[in-house]
Design a protein around this motif. Sequence first.
Motif, mmCIF file in Angstrom:
data_model
loop_
_atom_site.group_PDB
_atom_site.id
_atom_site.type_symbol
_atom_site.label_atom_id
_atom_site.label_comp_id
_atom_site.label_asym_id
_atom_site.label_seq_id
_atom_site.Cartn_x
_atom_site.Cartn_y
_atom_site.Cartn_z
ATOM 1 N N ALA A 106 99.462 79.826 108.200
ATOM 2 C CA ALA A 106 99.969 79.973 106.826
ATOM 3 C C ALA A 106 99.197 81.100 106.149
ATOM 4 O O ALA A 106 98.320 80.860 105.322
ATOM 5 N N PRO A 107 99.515 82.362 106.510
ATOM 6 C CA PRO A 107 98.726 83.489 106.011
ATOM 7 C C PRO A 107 98.787 83.655 104.496
ATOM 8 O O PRO A 107 97.896 84.275 103.912
ATOM 9 N N ASP A 108 99.811 83.123 103.839
ATOM 10 C CA ASP A 108 99.922 83.253 102.389
ATOM 11 C C ASP A 108 99.161 82.164 101.641
ATOM 12 O O ASP A 108 99.107 82.194 100.409
ATOM 13 N N LEU A 109 98.607 81.202 102.374
ATOM 14 C CA LEU A 109 97.866 80.116 101.725
ATOM 15 C C LEU A 109 96.568 80.650 101.146
ATOM 16 O O LEU A 109 95.768 81.272 101.833
ATOM 17 N N ASN A 110 96.369 80.414 99.868
ATOM 18 C CA ASN A 110 95.131 80.816 99.201
ATOM 19 C C ASN A 110 94.649 79.638 98.365
ATOM 20 O O ASN A 110 95.100 79.419 97.245
ATOM 21 N N ALA A 111 93.761 78.856 98.939
ATOM 22 C CA ALA A 111 93.291 77.639 98.292
ATOM 23 C C ALA A 111 91.813 77.468 98.575
ATOM 24 O O ALA A 111 91.222 78.166 99.408
ATOM 25 N N ALA A 112 91.194 76.542 97.854
ATOM 26 C CA ALA A 112 89.762 76.283 97.998
ATOM 27 C C ALA A 112 89.539 74.784 98.126
ATOM 28 O O ALA A 112 90.416 73.966 97.824
ATOM 29 N N GLY A 113 88.344 74.431 98.575
ATOM 30 C CA GLY A 113 87.968 73.028 98.689
ATOM 31 C C GLY A 113 87.592 72.660 100.112
ATOM 32 O O GLY A 113 87.746 73.455 101.047
ATOM 33 N N THR A 114 87.076 71.460 100.272
ATOM 34 C CA THR A 114 86.694 70.952 101.586
ATOM 35 C C THR A 114 87.240 69.540 101.774
ATOM 36 O O THR A 114 87.401 68.787 100.808
ATOM 37 N N VAL A 115 87.509 69.198 103.034
ATOM 38 C CA VAL A 115 88.033 67.876 103.382
ATOM 39 C C VAL A 115 87.194 67.320 104.526
ATOM 40 O O VAL A 115 86.802 68.059 105.444
ATOM 41 N N ALA A 116 86.923 66.020 104.472
ATOM 42 C CA ALA A 116 86.205 65.335 105.551
ATOM 43 C C ALA A 116 86.939 64.045 105.880
ATOM 44 O O ALA A 116 87.543 63.410 105.009
ATOM 45 N N LEU A 117 86.900 63.657 107.161
ATOM 46 C CA LEU A 117 87.560 62.444 107.619
ATOM 47 C C LEU A 117 86.637 61.727 108.594
ATOM 48 O O LEU A 117 86.116 62.328 109.536
ATOM 49 N N ASN A 118 86.439 60.431 108.372
ATOM 50 C CA ASN A 118 85.669 59.600 109.294
ATOM 51 C C ASN A 118 86.478 58.370 109.648
ATOM 52 O O ASN A 118 87.116 57.759 108.769
ATOM 53 N N GLY A 119 86.483 58.022 110.934
ATOM 54 C CA GLY A 119 87.279 56.884 111.352
ATOM 55 C C GLY A 119 86.644 56.119 112.493
ATOM 56 O O GLY A 119 85.875 56.668 113.293
ATOM 57 N N ASP A 120 86.968 54.824 112.554
ATOM 58 C CA ASP A 120 86.536 53.944 113.646
ATOM 59 C C ASP A 120 87.766 53.127 114.036
ATOM 60 O O ASP A 120 88.157 52.199 113.323
ATOM 61 N N LEU A 121 88.419 53.512 115.131
ATOM 62 C CA LEU A 121 89.703 52.953 115.511
ATOM 63 C C LEU A 121 89.595 52.058 116.733
ATOM 64 O O LEU A 121 88.841 52.352 117.667
ATOM 65 N N ARG A 122 90.417 50.978 116.720
ATOM 66 C CA ARG A 122 90.478 50.035 117.839
ATOM 67 C C ARG A 122 91.940 49.687 118.095
ATOM 68 O O ARG A 122 92.836 50.225 117.455
ATOM 69 N N GLY A 123 92.183 48.764 119.023
ATOM 70 C CA GLY A 123 93.544 48.328 119.339
ATOM 71 C C GLY A 123 94.200 49.240 120.343
ATOM 72 O O GLY A 123 93.625 49.541 121.395
ATOM 73 N N THR A 124 95.406 49.716 120.018
ATOM 74 C CA THR A 124 96.135 50.652 120.877
ATOM 75 C C THR A 124 96.730 51.744 119.997
ATOM 76 O O THR A 124 96.791 51.611 118.772
ATOM 77 N N LEU A 125 97.211 52.820 120.641
ATOM 78 C CA LEU A 125 97.859 53.884 119.881
ATOM 79 C C LEU A 125 99.113 53.379 119.177
ATOM 80 O O LEU A 125 99.450 53.833 118.081
ATOM 81 N N ALA A 126 99.816 52.440 119.785
ATOM 82 C CA ALA A 126 101.028 51.906 119.174
ATOM 83 C C ALA A 126 100.723 50.942 118.039
ATOM 84 O O ALA A 126 101.516 50.815 117.096
ATOM 85 N N ALA A 127 99.577 50.275 118.106
ATOM 86 C CA ALA A 127 99.199 49.305 117.071
ATOM 87 C C ALA A 127 97.703 49.455 116.786
ATOM 88 O O ALA A 127 96.889 48.635 117.196
ATOM 89 N N PRO A 128 97.335 50.506 116.077
ATOM 90 C CA PRO A 128 95.910 50.748 115.835
ATOM 91 C C PRO A 128 95.316 49.802 114.800
ATOM 92 O O PRO A 128 96.011 49.321 113.900
ATOM 93 N N GLU A 129 94.036 49.562 114.928
ATOM 94 C CA GLU A 129 93.265 48.811 113.951
ATOM 95 C C GLU A 129 92.007 49.615 113.631
ATOM 96 O O GLU A 129 91.669 50.567 114.332
ATOM 97 N N GLY A 130 91.335 49.230 112.554
ATOM 98 C CA GLY A 130 90.094 49.919 112.214
ATOM 99 C C GLY A 130 90.143 50.512 110.817
ATOM 100 O O GLY A 130 90.950 50.104 109.972
ATOM 101 N N THR A 131 89.300 51.493 110.578
ATOM 102 C CA THR A 131 89.175 52.070 109.243
ATOM 103 C C THR A 131 89.175 53.598 109.305
ATOM 104 O O THR A 131 88.721 54.203 110.281
ATOM 105 N N LEU A 132 89.699 54.207 108.240
ATOM 106 C CA LEU A 132 89.666 55.651 108.045
ATOM 107 C C LEU A 132 89.213 55.922 106.618
ATOM 108 O O LEU A 132 89.595 55.201 105.691
ATOM 109 N N HIS A 133 88.399 56.952 106.450
ATOM 110 C CA HIS A 133 87.960 57.338 105.109
ATOM 111 C C HIS A 133 88.089 58.848 104.961
ATOM 112 O O HIS A 133 87.550 59.620 105.760
#
Length: 231
Positions: free
Chosen positions: A42-69
């Motif tokens: 997206a060469p025309d994108l001109n934005a600022a800021g930062t993003v962070a993601l932390n997760g601890d996932l269990r179960g299966t890909l079809a039925a995941p469990e756990g937490t995301l922040h």
Amino acid sequence: AIDNLRLGIGGATIALAGRITPALSLKIAVGNVTPALAKPWAPDLNAAGTVALNGDLRGTLAAPEGTLHLTGRGLKAMTGSIGSLPAADIDASATLARDAAQLDAHLTAGSAVRLALSGTAPLQSARPFALRLKGNADLAMLDPLLTANGRTARGQATLDLALGGTLAAPQATGTVRLANGSVQDFVQGTHITDLNGLIQADGAALRIAQLTGHAGSGKLSVPGTIGVLQP
């Protein structure tokens, strides 16, 4: 299975550890992601800021469990009239339980906007969701969008909405209140003051239960409905 994979992309970091299949047991840590990473796509994108993601996932890909922040800091566009809007901060958590996620998210933009979203969202688009959106906004934050055309808006908007149904047929109930509002158009020479109102969400429509204001020595009142979620 992944044994402590760590990637550096620009200033961002991505760390993965655990198993993906057949059983899911994965820890994710993504930090310092900036809009600059999207420039190749997206060469025309001109934005600022930062993003962070932390997760601890269990179960299966079809039925995941756990937490995301998810956290976002200083998020804003840097071009056009919206570039003057205040930067936004986001804090969002999701607790996954097989076919649904329990959400708790908060957004602030300076002192002008404070919104909170909570409730249950499905992991499959056809299933129903039940969310609550509450918060308030100072209409003065719209100045960067309005003043270029010779307009201003003032007042406080307070939201208390319940969102349900499905993505294909969303429904809303609750209220949006406007207090101490005013709208001025310097080009047209109009100035409406003492704007106060109550808008009620009723399924797929918004009903203006009350909206009154003053223009000079006159008074105006606007009733009616707006089918915002209808064809």
